[in-house]
Motif scaffolding. Structure first.
Motif, PDB file in Angstrom:
ATOM      1  N   ILE A  65       0.845  -1.193   0.000  1.00 25.43           N
ATOM      2  CA  ILE A  65       0.000   0.000   0.000  1.00 25.43           C
ATOM      3  C   ILE A  65       0.880   1.244   0.000  1.00 25.43           C
ATOM      4  O   ILE A  65       1.723   1.420   0.882  1.00 25.43           O
ATOM      5  CB  ILE A  65      -0.889   0.031   1.275  1.00 25.43           C
ATOM      6  CG1 ILE A  65      -1.761  -1.219   1.360  1.00 25.43           C
ATOM      7  CG2 ILE A  65      -1.737   1.297   1.311  1.00 25.43           C
ATOM      8  CD1 ILE A  65      -2.731  -1.388   0.219  1.00 25.43           C
ATOM      9  N   ASP A  83      -0.822   4.322  -1.105  1.00 28.78           N
ATOM     10  CA  ASP A  83      -1.822   5.368  -0.886  1.00 28.78           C
ATOM     11  C   ASP A  83      -2.976   4.791  -0.085  1.00 28.78           C
ATOM     12  O   ASP A  83      -3.795   4.034  -0.603  1.00 28.78           O
ATOM     13  CB  ASP A  83      -2.328   5.890  -2.238  1.00 28.78           C
ATOM     14  CG  ASP A  83      -3.420   6.927  -2.049  1.00 28.78           C
ATOM     15  OD1 ASP A  83      -3.627   7.369  -0.894  1.00 28.78           O
ATOM     16  OD2 ASP A  83      -4.066   7.281  -3.050  1.00 28.78           O
ATOM     17  N   PRO A  84      -3.040   5.135   1.186  1.00 30.50           N
ATOM     18  CA  PRO A  84      -4.073   4.537   2.037  1.00 30.50           C
ATOM     19  C   PRO A  84      -5.490   4.858   1.573  1.00 30.50           C
ATOM     20  O   PRO A  84      -6.424   4.105   1.850  1.00 30.50           O
ATOM     21  CB  PRO A  84      -3.821   5.153   3.419  1.00 30.50           C
ATOM     22  CG  PRO A  84      -2.560   5.912   3.327  1.00 30.50           C
ATOM     23  CD  PRO A  84      -2.197   6.094   1.902  1.00 30.50           C
ATOM     24  N   ILE A 117      -7.622   2.165  -0.255  1.00 29.26           N
ATOM     25  CA  ILE A 117      -8.272   1.019   0.386  1.00 29.26           C
ATOM     26  C   ILE A 117      -9.139   1.458   1.549  1.00 29.26           C
ATOM     27  O   ILE A 117      -9.570   0.644   2.364  1.00 29.26           O
ATOM     28  CB  ILE A 117      -7.220   0.000   0.895  1.00 29.26           C
ATOM     29  CG1 ILE A 117      -6.169   0.732   1.754  1.00 29.26           C
ATOM     30  CG2 ILE A 117      -6.564  -0.734  -0.249  1.00 29.26           C
ATOM     31  CD1 ILE A 117      -5.449  -0.189   2.683  1.00 29.26           C
ATOM     32  N   GLU A 118      -9.380   2.769   1.609  1.00 30.53           N
ATOM     33  CA  GLU A 118     -10.055   3.323   2.772  1.00 30.53           C
ATOM     34  C   GLU A 118     -11.447   2.733   2.978  1.00 30.53           C
ATOM     35  O   GLU A 118     -11.888   2.569   4.107  1.00 30.53           O
ATOM     36  CB  GLU A 118     -10.152   4.834   2.600  1.00 30.53           C
ATOM     37  CG  GLU A 118     -10.249   5.593   3.887  1.00 30.53           C
ATOM     38  CD  GLU A 118     -10.061   7.089   3.640  1.00 30.53           C
ATOM     39  OE1 GLU A 118      -9.317   7.699   4.413  1.00 30.53           O
ATOM     40  OE2 GLU A 118     -10.650   7.622   2.681  1.00 30.53           O
ATOM     41  N   SER A 119     -12.115   2.461   1.883  1.00 32.58           N
ATOM     42  CA  SER A 119     -13.510   2.032   2.048  1.00 32.58           C
ATOM     43  C   SER A 119     -13.792   0.671   1.432  1.00 32.58           C
ATOM     44  O   SER A 119     -14.902   0.402   0.997  1.00 32.58           O
ATOM     45  CB  SER A 119     -14.434   3.093   1.456  1.00 32.58           C
ATOM     46  OG  SER A 119     -14.008   3.394   0.150  1.00 32.58           O
ATOM     47  N   ILE A 120     -12.779  -0.187   1.392  1.00 35.68           N
ATOM     48  CA  ILE A 120     -13.035  -1.525   0.847  1.00 35.68           C
ATOM     49  C   ILE A 120     -13.884  -2.339   1.822  1.00 35.68           C
ATOM     50  O   ILE A 120     -14.057  -1.969   2.970  1.00 35.68           O
ATOM     51  CB  ILE A 120     -11.719  -2.282   0.551  1.00 35.68           C
ATOM     52  CG1 ILE A 120     -10.891  -2.436   1.844  1.00 35.68           C
ATOM     53  CG2 ILE A 120     -10.919  -1.596  -0.522  1.00 35.68           C
ATOM     54  CD1 ILE A 120      -9.788  -3.451   1.700  1.00 35.68           C
ATOM     55  N   GLU A 132     -11.957  -0.304  14.255  1.00 35.00           N
ATOM     56  CA  GLU A 132     -11.769  -0.528  12.820  1.00 35.00           C
ATOM     57  C   GLU A 132     -13.109  -0.404  12.079  1.00 35.00           C
ATOM     58  O   GLU A 132     -13.175   0.166  10.996  1.00 35.00           O
ATOM     59  CB  GLU A 132     -11.141  -1.915  12.603  1.00 35.00           C
ATOM     60  CG  GLU A 132     -10.620  -2.166  11.202  1.00 35.00           C
ATOM     61  CD  GLU A 132      -9.272  -1.507  10.896  1.00 35.00           C
ATOM     62  OE1 GLU A 132      -8.959  -0.476  11.510  1.00 35.00           O
ATOM     63  OE2 GLU A 132      -8.544  -2.021  10.028  1.00 35.00           O
ATOM     64  N   ARG A 153     -13.836   3.179  11.631  1.00 33.46           N
ATOM     65  CA  ARG A 153     -13.059   3.831  10.586  1.00 33.46           C
ATOM     66  C   ARG A 153     -13.581   3.490   9.204  1.00 33.46           C
ATOM     67  O   ARG A 153     -13.483   4.297   8.289  1.00 33.46           O
ATOM     68  CB  ARG A 153     -11.575   3.436  10.699  1.00 33.46           C
ATOM     69  CG  ARG A 153     -10.820   4.201  11.779  1.00 33.46           C
ATOM     70  CD  ARG A 153      -9.345   3.843  11.760  1.00 33.46           C
ATOM     71  NE  ARG A 153      -9.112   2.513  12.296  1.00 33.46           N
ATOM     72  CZ  ARG A 153      -8.811   2.258  13.572  1.00 33.46           C
ATOM     73  NH1 ARG A 153      -8.685   3.248  14.426  1.00 33.46           N
ATOM     74  NH2 ARG A 153      -8.613   1.031  13.985  1.00 33.46           N
ATOM     75  N   ASN A 154     -14.101   2.303   9.031  1.00 40.17           N
ATOM     76  CA  ASN A 154     -14.611   1.900   7.723  1.00 40.17           C
ATOM     77  C   ASN A 154     -15.892   1.092   7.935  1.00 40.17           C
ATOM     78  O   ASN A 154     -15.858  -0.098   8.234  1.00 40.17           O
ATOM     79  CB  ASN A 154     -13.559   1.060   6.980  1.00 40.17           C
ATOM     80  CG  ASN A 154     -14.080   0.582   5.633  1.00 40.17           C
ATOM     81  OD1 ASN A 154     -15.193   0.939   5.221  1.00 40.17           O
ATOM     82  ND2 ASN A 154     -13.280  -0.215   4.948  1.00 40.17           N
TER      83      ASN A 154
END
Lengths: 1118, 497
Positions: B163, B165-166, B169-172, B483, B486-487
């Motif tokens: 990774i 660029d975070p 995958i921020e909203s996977i 976690e 966060r998402n």
């Protein structure tokens, strides 16, 4: 040279009349620095009765009876004019008005000069004309004296008046303080005077090129205030600046100038990070914390060196605190947290002077906690045992007595020895100040000491008429040694001495029967307090050196160029040894570490200053420059464990069984800047200031490295307006406003880059090179930006006997540096990002008053500041951010704090304690039973859940204040200084640990009031070992306090006596610090600060206790 | 004017002479860009992943603690131990439990390190086989971590690239368990094909083709792909010479930290180096299993039933548990200890270099050893063809060693009875695993795999009765609440939490 600001001094010579005239004339012209209109003429009253005399006789009469002198050009005045004056106790101004009412003469009163002009005549023309007179005169007269007038800190004084004693003949110094005067026959002495400074007489026979230093007198309107890249007269300030002088800073022995600054300036909040620990750091906030996670310490500028290190208080001439954007924007990306300008002492012209100061302070702990003695503890513990269904631990309560007082075991009497010797002096070509200081403190906890040795050398010299240079060298060694008085965030192994002393049960002896230290009988295996205070040795030695060289050139008229080169290094070495008597050393045969660091900061500064005055009314000052600063920090460290004997300390690493992987690192960064300032004043009434800084920092992401920081300010000196000219009461009345942008670049180097971190890894017991990604890049990283509005008012009443400064400000900081938590499945925990907004707004007042009642002089000053901090915007659509600031060995406590939009940073968060769960009260699901802690059911659902928590405290005070009083009477002087804080809450972790009631530690005497079935009217729950620590309002207390910080009584011996013993000065004094504290706070001290950060303010946990001192001191001048 | 000109020149010189670029060129700080050039660089990245497996939050402590306490072989000793551990032990944990939340990030940090190594292997120049071997090693580490994760948490996000660029995958969302297993199997098969049989160093902490095949056997066993489980285990057994695997004669040797490096029975182990105080080399299982009288923490202490139900003739009980210990020179039985139950001995009896409380020991913590391969083969073969002689032989091989005391050969445990049924054999192998692999943090996954929860926590013979156990909920841990905050695409939470 039409606009020449150099002042022509016009001599009174006229070939036709000179021999017959008693009066000489002096005409002063313009000065770029304004001269205050003086209301003095409105107060002085005269009585005279002259009939048909020459006008010059009237002048004589007035000069004889008042302090006023007449200044005029012969050509303008008809000397022979016959007039009559009749005045009976009449105001001088009115007498003059009448006198000149039927002439073509207009007059103006400036300072103590009455300047006469021919009405309507242009002054500039006049000055040219006057110059011709002067040349003629010089052809005939030979005795000419010249020199420069300075303020005592070495700044040239333009517009100072130089009068030949016994005459009214005189001149005015020019912009550079330069004067030239021709002596009249028989004259020997010149009288130097300048508004706001004490008048000085100097015998000038046979002298030339003299340097004259004037010392400020009571009035401070023309005080020179140090600002970024220059100085400004107080009356010309448009921004918000507080000044603290050397007298206040040296009022009592202090380990550090910051300690001395506490309570002295409005808007500046200072807290020791660990109570009275010798050598501990201080947390300083100017107008609140502008940030959440970034450093909010102000920028220190020492003798023009940004990020220089602090000299000792005794070597400081003055400290200026720049608060609003108009003052701080000149420091751009480092200005958002305020700027503290420090000016060290300089030599003054005159004979060599030697000062020797010494003092000794006896110190004791200011307060002890009331803890359970052995008998009380045993009863408490037995109650808990019975509740848990066990046999009581103590069957012999009657025989236990008081047991061990662990606080007494670790506290002892401490003291401070403070010595200072300085030598200063100077002549017209050189001045010098050299000072050596020693401060040696033995703390009030055994094995905690601090020593400081410092040397300051300031030398300034004149290379030629147009070039001046100076060298400024500060050297210091600080040695902090001893115990870990307050634990960090580590667990039980790192327990602080105070924490263990408070927690160890009083039923335990210091030593076991075999002579070894006893161990904690319950719960976590804490270190024995005495073992803790003796078994861990630490020594941190830091050597500082700061050298700064400058040269200043007069390029041409009005334009100066200054270049300075400086370097600061701080070399630190820390050694630590943890012996086998402690938990942290026991399992590994002792542990030792040595680490060193070297910080270097180099500076190149260039700037030009141009100043001019257009006509008489427009003054202009422009400054512009460039600076480059580089920083590097080197760290290297190594540690080892397993030693043959505890005697090796950290100097025998080679003898260790195991040596840890060593550590080293280098961090470098650069800052390049262009800056400029423009000051414009119109008729001394309207003052405009504009600042601009363009900063570039290597620490930020590519493309975001450079940014502008502008500010503008306007001030209106209303008292200089004509409509207030006759006001008797108002001596000063100024309103100010400013707005500007500043930054906070406290980002560590390399934060915008992705990095690989080292991992300790071994294969088959061989250490191998290993790395992993530990930081993800942020290509948009930039600085925090603060926009600040300031509105201010300066008011002086009754010739400045009363002065008031009031300011209102609002600061909004955006692009906050946030470690935004990343989804953990990314493999990274967080990323430094700019997001969020915080606001600080507040008011500040400072009020000074001085009066002389008979022979007692009383000076008092009061400062008051109130700041409101509020989070405006948080990341992630503003959801609350919960976090814990609890000590490391508080495993069960979860979040203690919240960041919430609309609330201050650092708000305490938890349950609302409602006293003891009494029989008959509704019992919430999930709550402790009868006799336990009862919390409010905020959700009102009959259950105690994490949703029943709320904000339960605000660590920020409603206001802080300081009140200083100086009394003097004959040789005696008395100083009384109070300081305090109102409306701040403390989260008492120390109390929480002790009074939780689980019986695993000692408790305070509060627990004597614990609930029992037969004693229910109490808010202290019963002891219960199953109770886990819950964050609640039970641990939050109001910690307002008022403290008598210093009281001093001194006596200075009279000159007669001094002449006999051949001393220049001699003063003895006694003083006491922290003698009295008024507070409702139940902990050790209301001035606490566990963990130094914006998000954890007002926490009390095992701090080093505050100290009470009694000081005896002596100052000798040779 | 001369002076003026001179100074002007000086000014200009200084301003332009000090023209700066403000570039950051860190020394001593590694940047990922351009880091990978040679095989050594990729190995450093692999060692980074292995090093993280030895951290205090992973197999240095927390993962082991969680797996031990969740199972029925290890209970809490000191009742004052932090709540998060007590909650795991008593099935009262929720989504904010500190252990659940603490293990998650370290696992993904290892995955991140492995992905970084895989990227490195693909970047460098070198022989194709070297590059494939390096990539395969990274993929086996990644597969193993996902194998642990998926059994703990069920559906989880599946990240299989480095990774940078975070935001990407921020909203996977979570991947399904079956998809994650596909990834795991694919990585492991790649490992079997491309990894060497052994390293010259004989290191057991680096993945070889034998490691990959063993994990693959275990994965298939979990998925009840009996044939594939058997095939892979059989492959390992057939290649044990090349792979240098065998049962060591003395069971105690396995748990002697001074003899573990390169020991032939270890297939995959986490390597620790004694007395090196680093977060990435912090063994706390030593003190957690040690009695407090000698400085230990009394955290992981089996219930008395574990000891009492274990036949004393079994040498493995002697090696696995301490029932008496020297305290200040006096041999003291467990009945006189603060926590008066026998304590685990596997990780604190012969620790090599260590603190006196056994922290930071030299112990290498095994993740797989050859005995387990035999038991996997036996269990899988029984499901495919019943308790054949071959299947019984594998178990007997393990039992034969268990009879072998240093000074005598006992009669117990006997060889498997000839008349055993398939069902009996299945139970017998699980019991054999419980004892052979006692306290080796395997038991919880066996309970989960075979759905033994109701029986072992609520049945009459429970070693560790747990009224709270809920088979509809507790076979998975809660996904960490922070976690999910966060998402929110990771919702829903696992059932019951």
């Amino acid at each position: 040279m039409k606009n020449d600001v150099r002042i022509w001094h016009i001599l009174s010579y006229s070939p036709k009349v000179s021999l017959t005239m008693k009066l000489t004339t002096i005409l002063l012209l313009v000065s770029v620095f304004s001269i205050q209109a003086n209301t003095y003429s409105q107060k002085v009253k005269i009585t005279c009765n002259l009939e048909n005399v020459k006008i010059t006789e009237v002048f004589e009469e007035i000069e004889k009876n008042t302090e006023f002198k007449f200044l005029y050009n012969h050509g303008d005045i008809d000397m022979g004019k016959v007039v009559s004056v009749e005045a009976e106790n009449k105001v001088l101004g009115e007498v003059l008005k009448e006198l000149f009412s039927e002439t073509n003469i207009s007059f103006k009163v400036r300072k103590k000069q009455i300047i006469l002009r021919k009405a309507g005549k242009n002054l500039t023309e006049k000055s040219v004309e006057a110059g011709l007179f002067r040349e003629k005169y010089l052809e005939e007269q030979e005795i000419v004296v010249n020199g420069i007038v300075y303020s005592e800190d070495g700044l040239p004084l333009p517009g100072a008046s130089i009068i030949i004693k016994g005459t009214t003949k005189g001149v005015i110094s020019d912009l550079d303080g330069v004067f030239e005067i021709s002596l009249v026959e028989g004259a020997t002495t010149l009288v130097f005077s300048y508004l706001g400074f004490a008048t000085k007489e100097i015998n000038v026979i046979g002298k030339n090129n003299i340097k004259v230093y004037l010392v400020p007198s009571a009035s401070n309107l023309d005080e020179i205030v140090v600002v970024g890249y220059g100085t400004v007269k107080k009356s010309d300030i448009t921004g918000s600046v507080s000044s603290v002088g050397s007298d206040e800073l040296a009022a009592f022995p202090s380990q550090d100038a910051i300690q001395a600054l506490q309570g002295r300036a409005a808007g500046v909040s200072i807290q020791a990070n660990n109570g009275g620990e010798p050598g501990s750091d201080f947390s300083v906030r100017v107008r609140g914390a502008t940030s959440i996670y970034a450093n909010s310490e102000p920028l220190y500028v020492v003798d023009g060196f940004p990020q220089g290190f602090l000299p000792a208080a005794d070597d400081i001439e003055s400290i200026e605190i720049l608060k609003d954007a108009s003052a701080t924007a000149i420091y751009g990306s480092r200005g958002a947290n305020g700027v503290i300008m420090i000016t060290t002492k300089r030599g003054k012209t005159g004979p060599l002077k030697v000062n020797f100061n010494m003092s000794y302070s006896a110190q004791t702990v200011s307060n002890k906690l009331d803890l359970l003695d052995a008998t009380q503890f045993a009863a408490y513990k037995n109650d808990i045992d019975v509740l848990a269904g066990r046999a009581p631990s103590f069957s012999n309560i009657g025989t236990l007595g008081k047991g061990t007082d662990w606080q007494d075991e670790i506290y002892h009497a401490g003291g401070v020895q403070n010595y200072g010797l300085n030598v200063s002096g100077g002549n017209e070509n050189i001045d010098y100040y050299v000072s050596g200081l020693m401060y040696d403190q033995s703390g009030v906890i055994i094995n905690s000491n601090f020593k400081r040795y410092s040397l300051t050398s300031n030398v300034n010299f004149k290379i030629s008429d147009k070039v001046r240079s100076g060298v400024n060298i500060l050297a210091r060694r600080a040695i902090k040694e001893g115990i870990e008085s307050q634990e960090g965030s580590s667990g039980v192994e790192g327990s602080g001495v105070v924490t263990t002393a408070l927690g160890f049960p009083s039923t335990v002896n210091v030593y076991d029967t075999d002579g070894s230290f006893t161990l904690m009988p319950y719960g976590d295996p804490l270190d024995n307090p005495v073992a803790n205070a003796t078994g861990r040795s630490r020594e941190l030695i830091t050597d500082y050196l700061q050298a700064n060289l400058f040269s200043e050139f007069d390029l041409f008229k009005n334009l100066k160029y200054k270049i300075s080169l400086g370097v600061t290094t701080a070399n630190g070495r820390e050694g630590e040894y943890v012996s086998t008597t402690l938990l942290a050393g026991r399992n590994i045969g002792g542990k030792a570490s040595v680490s060193s660091s070297k910080r270097t900061n180099t500076l190149l500064e260039n700037y030009l200053t141009y100043s001019t005055t257009l006509n008489e009314d427009h003054s202009l000052l422009a400054m512009g420059g460039y600076s480059y600063q580089s920083f590097s920090t080197e760290v290297w460290a190594t540690s080892a464990a397993g030693f043959l004997t505890d005697a090796v300390s950290w100097w025998g690493l080679g003898g260790a069984e195991t040596v840890d992987v060593p550590f080293s690192s280098l961090r470098e960064s650069e800052l390049a800047s262009f800056y400029g300032r423009l000051n414009y004043g119109f008729k001394n009434r309207y003052l405009l200031t504009a600042n601009l800084r363009y900063d570039g920092s290597s620490r930020l992401a590519e493309g975001n490295k450079w940014a502008f920081f502008p500010s503008g300010a306007f001030a209106w000196n209303i008292h200089n307006e004509q409509f207030l000219e006759n006001s008797k009461a108002l001596s000063q009345f100024k309103v100010r406003t400013s707005y500007g942008i500043t930054g906070n670049q406290s980002i560590a180097p390399y934060e915008s880059l992705a990095t690989l971190g080292y991992v300790f890894s071994s294969v088959n017991s061989q250490i191998v090179n290993a790395v992993r990604p530990n930081k993800v890049a942020n290509n948009e990283l930039t600085w925090e930006t603060t926009a600040q509005l300031n509105l201010g008012l300066d008011l002086g009443l009754f010739n400045d006997k009363i002065q008031l400064t009031a300011d209102y400000y609002r600061m909004t900081t955006s692009d906050l540096l946030f470690q935004i938590p990343l989804p953990e499945y990314s493999g990274f925990s967080s990323q430094l990002t700019n997001i969020g907004e915080v606001e600080n707004k507040g008011v500040e007042f400072s009020l000074t008053f001085n009066d002389v009642v008979k022979t007692i002089n009383w000076d008092t000053s009061l400062n008051f500041s109130s700041n409101k901090n509020k989070i405006i915007e948080l990341p992630d659509d503003g959801i609350d951010i919960l976090y814990s600031a609890a000590p490391g060995n508080f495993p069960s406590i979860q979040d203690t704090h919240v960041l919430r939009e609309g609330s201050p940073v650092g708000s305490f968060y938890g349950y609302v304690y409602e006293g003891v769960q009494q029989n008959g009260n509704e019992l919430l699901v999930g709550a402790e039973g009868i006799g336990g802690e009862r919390f409010r059911d905020i959700e009102n659902d009959g259950e105690l859940t994490s949703d029943d928590r709320m904000i339960i405290g605000n660590p920020h005070p409603d206001f802080i204040w300081g009140w200083n009083n100086d009394f003097s009477y004959k040789g005696f002087d008395l100083n009384i200084f109070f300081q305090g804080s109102q409306g701040n809450d403390i989260l008492n972790f120390s109390g929480a640990r002790l009074d939780l009631g689980n019986g695993l530690t000692n408790a305070t005497t509060n627990m004597l009031n614990r609930w029992s079935p037969t004693f229910t009217n109490t808010n202290v729950p019963q002891g219960n070992e199953d109770r886990s620590l819950v964050m609640s309002s039970r641990w939050v207390e109001d910690a307002s306090y008022a403290r008598l910080k210093n009281i001093l009584l001194g006596y200075s011996f009279s000159e007669n006596f001094l002449n006999k013993i051949k001393l220049r000065s001699l003063k003895v004094y006694v003083s006491a610090q922290n003698l009295l504290t008024i507070t409702g706070y139940s902990g050790l001290d209301p001035e606490v600060n566990y963990r130094d950060s914006n998000t954890s303010v007002g926490l009390d946990y095992g701090s080093y206790p505050n100290i009470k001192s009694y000081t005896l001191g002596l100052n000798i001048g040779l | 004017m001369k002076l003026y000109i001179r100074i002007l020149i000086m000014c200009i010189t200084i301003v332009f002479g000090s023209c700066v670029k403000l570039e950051e060129e860190p020394v001593g700080v590694l940047a990922p860009e351009g880091f990978f050039k040679t095989k050594t660089d990729v190995e450093a990245a692999l060692f980074g992943a292995y090093g993280r497996m030895a951290s205090g939050t992973s197999w240095g402590g927390n993962i082991i603690t969680l797996l031990q306490l969740r199972g029925d072989m290890v209970d809490i000793g000191n009742p004052g131990t932090p709540l998060r551990r007590r909650e795991i032990n008593s099935f009262t944990d929720d989504a904010t439990n500190g252990m659940t939340a603490g293990i998650w990030p370290i696992m993904y940090s290892i995955i991140g390190a492995a992905n970084n190594a895989i990227l490195g292997a693909q970047t460098i120049s070198g022989s194709e086989s070297d590059k494939k071997a390096l990539e395969a090693e990274g993929r086996v580490v990644r597969a193993y971590i996902y194998y642990v994760l998926v059994r703990m948490y069920g559906d989880v996000p599946y990240i299989d690239s480095a990774i940078t660029d975070p935001n990407s995958i921020e909203s996977i969302s979570k991947s399904k368990v079956s998809d994650i297993y596909s990834g795991i199997i694919s990585d492991l098969e790649y490992g079997v094909q491309n990894l060497p049989y052994k390293f010259d160093s004989g290191a057991r902490s680096r993945a070889t083709s034998g490691t990959a095949a063993t994990i693959l056997a275990s994965v298939h066993l979990t998925l009840e792909n009996w044939q594939a489980a058997y095939d892979n285990a059989k492959w390992v057994i057939d290649h044990k010479g090349d792979l240098q695997y065998e049962l060591v004669p003395d069971f105690q040797t396995l748990f002697d930290a001074t003899k573990q490096d390169g020991i032939s029975e270890h297939i995959f182990a986490v390597d620790f180096l004694g007395l090196q105080r680093h977060a990435d080399n912090d063994d706390t299982t030593g003190p957690k299993t040690t009695i407090s009288e000698v400085g230990g923490w009394d955290v992981q202490v089996p219930s008395l039933a574990v000891y009492n139900t274990w036949d004393s003739r079994d040498y493995r009980r002697k090696v696995s548990l301490d029932d008496e210990i020297l305290i200040e020179g006096v041999l003291t039985p467990y009945t006189e200890w603060n926590i008066s139950r026998p304590h685990i001995a596997k990780f604190n009896r012969f620790v090599g270099n260590a603190q006196t409380d056994n922290r930071q020991s030299d112990t290498n913590y095994p993740l797989f050893r050859y005995a387990e391969v035999l038991l996997i083969a036996a269990e899988a073969l029984n499901e495919v063809s019943g308790p054949t002689d071959e299947a019984k032989g594998y178990v007997n091989e393990v039992r034969e060693r268990a009879r072998r005391w240093p000074d005598h050969i006992d009669t117990y445990p006997e060889d498997v009875s000839l008349s055993v049924s398939s069902d009996e054999f299945r139970d017998l192998v699980l019991e054999e695993r419980r004892l052979e692999l006692a306290f080796e943090y395997k038991r919880w996954f066996d309970i989960k795999r075979r759905s033994l929860g109701e029986e072992v926590f609520k049945g009459p013979n429970s070693l560790e009765p747990r009224a709270n156990f809920d088979s509809g909920k507790h076979y998975l841990l809660a996904l960490p609440q922070d976690e999910l905050d966060r998402n929110t695409n990771l919702l829903p939470q696992n059932s019951g939490y």
